[in-house]
Design a protein around this motif. Sequence first.
Motif, mmCIF file in Angstrom:
data_model
loop_
_atom_site.group_PDB
_atom_site.id
_atom_site.type_symbol
_atom_site.label_atom_id
_atom_site.label_comp_id
_atom_site.label_asym_id
_atom_site.label_seq_id
_atom_site.Cartn_x
_atom_site.Cartn_y
_atom_site.Cartn_z
ATOM 1 N N GLN A 32 0.848 -1.196 0.000
ATOM 2 C CA GLN A 32 0.000 0.000 0.000
ATOM 3 C C GLN A 32 0.880 1.241 0.000
ATOM 4 N N ASN A 33 0.532 2.212 -0.815
ATOM 5 C CA ASN A 33 1.261 3.476 -0.826
ATOM 6 C C ASN A 33 0.868 4.353 0.363
ATOM 7 N N ILE A 34 -0.382 4.229 0.773
ATOM 8 C CA ILE A 34 -0.897 5.049 1.870
ATOM 9 C C ILE A 34 -1.176 4.127 3.052
ATOM 10 N N GLY A 35 -0.579 4.447 4.190
ATOM 11 C CA GLY A 35 -0.763 3.637 5.381
ATOM 12 C C GLY A 35 -2.010 4.040 6.151
ATOM 13 N N PRO A 36 -2.300 3.323 7.230
ATOM 14 C CA PRO A 36 -3.518 3.588 8.002
ATOM 15 C C PRO A 36 -3.482 4.924 8.740
ATOM 16 N N GLY A 37 -2.313 5.525 8.894
ATOM 17 C CA GLY A 37 -2.232 6.795 9.596
ATOM 18 C C GLY A 37 -2.274 8.009 8.688
ATOM 19 N N ALA A 38 -2.399 7.803 7.376
ATOM 20 C CA ALA A 38 -2.328 8.923 6.438
ATOM 21 C C ALA A 38 -3.487 9.901 6.612
ATOM 22 N N PHE A 39 -4.700 9.408 6.568
ATOM 23 C CA PHE A 39 -5.848 10.315 6.649
ATOM 24 C C PHE A 39 -6.030 10.901 8.044
ATOM 25 N N PRO A 40 -5.898 10.116 9.130
ATOM 26 C CA PRO A 40 -5.959 10.755 10.448
ATOM 27 C C PRO A 40 -4.837 11.783 10.628
ATOM 28 N N GLY A 41 -3.663 11.501 10.077
ATOM 29 C CA GLY A 41 -2.558 12.448 10.169
ATOM 30 C C GLY A 41 -2.838 13.724 9.397
ATOM 31 N N LEU A 42 -3.414 13.587 8.205
ATOM 32 C CA LEU A 42 -3.770 14.753 7.408
ATOM 33 C C LEU A 42 -4.802 15.607 8.132
ATOM 34 N N LEU A 43 -5.828 14.957 8.678
ATOM 35 C CA LEU A 43 -6.854 15.696 9.416
ATOM 36 C C LEU A 43 -6.268 16.353 10.661
ATOM 37 N N ALA A 44 -5.366 15.677 11.343
ATOM 38 C CA ALA A 44 -4.733 16.259 12.534
ATOM 39 C C ALA A 44 -3.881 17.465 12.151
ATOM 40 N N ALA A 45 -3.194 17.391 11.028
ATOM 41 C CA ALA A 45 -2.382 18.533 10.574
ATOM 42 C C ALA A 45 -3.280 19.723 10.231
ATOM 43 N N LEU A 46 -4.406 19.459 9.573
ATOM 44 C CA LEU A 46 -5.349 20.534 9.270
ATOM 45 C C LEU A 46 -5.952 21.112 10.553
ATOM 46 N N LEU A 47 -6.231 20.246 11.514
ATOM 47 C CA LEU A 47 -6.745 20.710 12.805
ATOM 48 C C LEU A 47 -5.712 21.583 13.508
ATOM 49 N N ALA A 48 -4.450 21.197 13.440
ATOM 50 C CA ALA A 48 -3.381 21.994 14.055
ATOM 51 C C ALA A 48 -3.289 23.369 13.394
ATOM 52 N N LEU A 49 -3.401 23.409 12.074
ATOM 53 C CA LEU A 49 -3.366 24.686 11.364
ATOM 54 C C LEU A 49 -4.525 25.582 11.803
#
Length: 157
Positions: A32-49
């Motif tokens: 898999q190119n995208i792991g299980p933490g990709a989308f939660p990580g993306l959302l967390a980064a947007l939340l941090a911003l």
Amino acid sequence: MKFNDVVSGGVLLALSLLILLTVKDYPDIPGQNIGPGAFPGLLAALLALCAVLLMVKGLRTQRHMPWLVWGEWMKSRFHLRNFCITVGCLVFYITASDFLGFLISSTVVLSTMFIALRVRLSWVLPMSLIVTLVVHTIFYKALRVPLPWGVLMPFQW
């Protein structure tokens, strides 16, 4: 109750950092190119911003506002009672759902809340059962989220 935007942003920033720290340890899935933490990580980064932007706004516009302003509802016995009932129902569900199961726990919680909100007593149990069964069906059958069966384990469908 109203929090200063700096406080709200700080809490959201802490939550997003906690999520980012958690998802970085998720294992990679082979092939898999995208792991299980990709989308939660993306959302967390947007939340941090968003949290940082909220904190900047709070520092600019609410510099002299207190960190916490109590709302008028804090003076109302009815609202305070309902707040305490809601917190109590959450604590009950968290502690009892594994043993009693979702169906029983949710029915008790909904019945308690309906009674607190002065729903007609003849409607309390039927509505609690219907809402519980609908939510259970959506989560268990459609979304395939395993909800605890508790003491009803022998009767699961």
